[in-house]
Design an enzyme around this catalytic site. Structure first.
Site, PDB file in Angstrom:
ATOM      1  N   HIS A 193       0.854  -1.190   0.000  1.00  0.00           N
ATOM      2  CA  HIS A 193       0.000   0.000   0.000  1.00  0.00           C
ATOM      3  C   HIS A 193       0.896   1.248   0.000  1.00  0.00           C
ATOM      4  CE1 HIS A 193      -3.002   2.876   0.864  1.00  0.00           C
ATOM      5  NE2 HIS A 193      -3.726   2.230   1.764  1.00  0.00           N
TER       6      HIS A 193
ATOM      7  N   HIS B 223      -2.327   7.358  -1.312  1.00  0.00           N
ATOM      8  CA  HIS B 223      -3.294   8.123  -0.524  1.00  0.00           C
ATOM      9  C   HIS B 223      -2.734   8.786   0.728  1.00  0.00           C
ATOM     10  CE1 HIS B 223      -6.638   5.581  -2.580  1.00  0.00           C
ATOM     11  NE2 HIS B 223      -6.153   6.534  -3.352  1.00  0.00           N
TER      12      HIS B 223
ATOM     13  N   TYR C 181      -0.430   7.968   2.891  1.00  0.00           N
ATOM     14  CA  TYR C 181       0.080   7.208   4.032  1.00  0.00           C
ATOM     15  C   TYR C 181       1.597   7.116   3.948  1.00  0.00           C
ATOM     16  CZ  TYR C 181      -4.860   6.291   4.640  1.00  0.00           C
ATOM     17  OH  TYR C 181      -6.217   6.447   4.814  1.00  0.00           O
TER      18      TYR C 181
ATOM     19  N   GLY D 160     -12.930   4.940 -10.154  1.00  0.00           N
ATOM     20  CA  GLY D 160     -14.260   5.363 -10.570  1.00  0.00           C
ATOM     21  C   GLY D 160     -14.734   4.784 -11.884  1.00  0.00           C
TER      22      GLY D 160
END
Length: 294
Positions: free
Chosen positions: A104, A107, A109, A226
């Site tokens: 990950h 975003h 982090y 999306g």
């Protein structure tokens, strides 16, 4: 891993792992969305007590957590699914039976904070130049690959995103550098967030494109951000992605690959239940096509 279709379950934080331990209700949740030869990516899974960003998100640093993941993985495998665990905060591989690990690095982090020049103000070998800022991410890729084999490793990055005030002055250059650098490790895939998903879950008009990254990366390329059925199909047909990851519509449609195959109507997602703690409502109670007689 041979896949039978190009629809991927995106990693979705659901906050239903009470006390940071995966729960039995996750067996049903993930197995509902598993298909023969379909790729699922687990929700962000913390690797230490300090790695969490949300209440009741799962972990994988204790033996209790590892054992709790095993029946969930077994449930996916029973349906013929391929299951990757998304490691959150740093890299660690555990023997839970997952087919692979997704790092990950999105975003805002920890790993993303190293890569983005608007937040990384370090003056050592992990700051300043583009090469230095990407060093930490690539060292994690190398370490996890050494532990479990590069063919079991994927990474998710979001060069164009600006979550948690974590943006970059030249996301095109950042994304292209990472795509090229990742080729050295021979990992399973590179999973990238579309430029139109810059903040939250809103879609923006974006002139930028992932095409240069897609052309530069030699492995499997997953695009997320999306997508609906039609534009996901176009992304594959036009060679902009090998696989397309779906989040909210897969959350609300556990049989999404079947619905896409039939071009059937989709359930509407209930945003209020995205991050609730209920083990059923908004989690495992979305209906399948069979319940409508289809």
């Amino acid at each position: 891993y041979p896949l039978f279709h190009r629809i991927v379950l995106a990693p979705l934080t659901r906050q239903r792992s009470y006390g940071n331990v995966p729960q039995p209700h996750a067996i049903l949740y993930y197995s509902q969305r598993a298909t023969n030869g379909g790729l699922l990516i687990a929700e962000a899974t913390a690797v230490s007590p300090t790695a969490h960003g949300y209440t009741d998100s799962p972990g994988i640093w204790t033996e209790e957590q590892v054992e709790a993941w095993k029946p969930i993985v077994d449930g996916v495998h029973a349906k013929g699914g391929i299951f990757f665990c998304q490691l959150w905060h740093a890299g660690r591989a555990s023997n839970t039976g997952f087919d692979g690990i997704e790092i990950h690095a999105t975003h805002g982090y920890l790993i993303d904070q190293f890569m983005k020049d608007e937040v990384n103000d370090r003056t050592d070998e992990y700051g300043g130049s583009l090469e230095n800022r990407c060093r930490f991410a690539l060292e994690i890729v190398q370490a996890v690959s050494k532990e479990i084999g590069s063919g079991r490793v994927g990474i998710r990055i979001s060069p164009f995103a600006d979550y948690l005030e974590c943006g970059d002055s030249n996301p095109e250059e950042l994304g292209l550098y990472m795509a090229q650098a990742l080729n050295e490790y021979g990992i399973a895939y590179c999973h990238v967030i579309e430029p139109r998903m810059k903040l939250g879950d809103r879609l923006f008009q974006a002139q930028e494109s992932l095409v240069p990254m897609r052309k530069a990366f030699k492995g499997t390329f997953i695009s997320a951000g999306g997508f609906a059925r039609e534009d996901g199909n176009r992304a594959v047909e036009e060679g902009r992605a090998d696989l397309v990851a779906y989040g909210r519509c897969f959350l609300a449609n556990p049989d999404l690959p079947r619905r896409f195959e039939l071009d059937a109507p989709l359930n509407k997602f209930d945003r209020v239940t995205f991050y609730s703690s209920d083990p059923v409502v908004g989690y495992t109670d979305y209906p399948f096509l069979e319940e409508f007689g289809l």
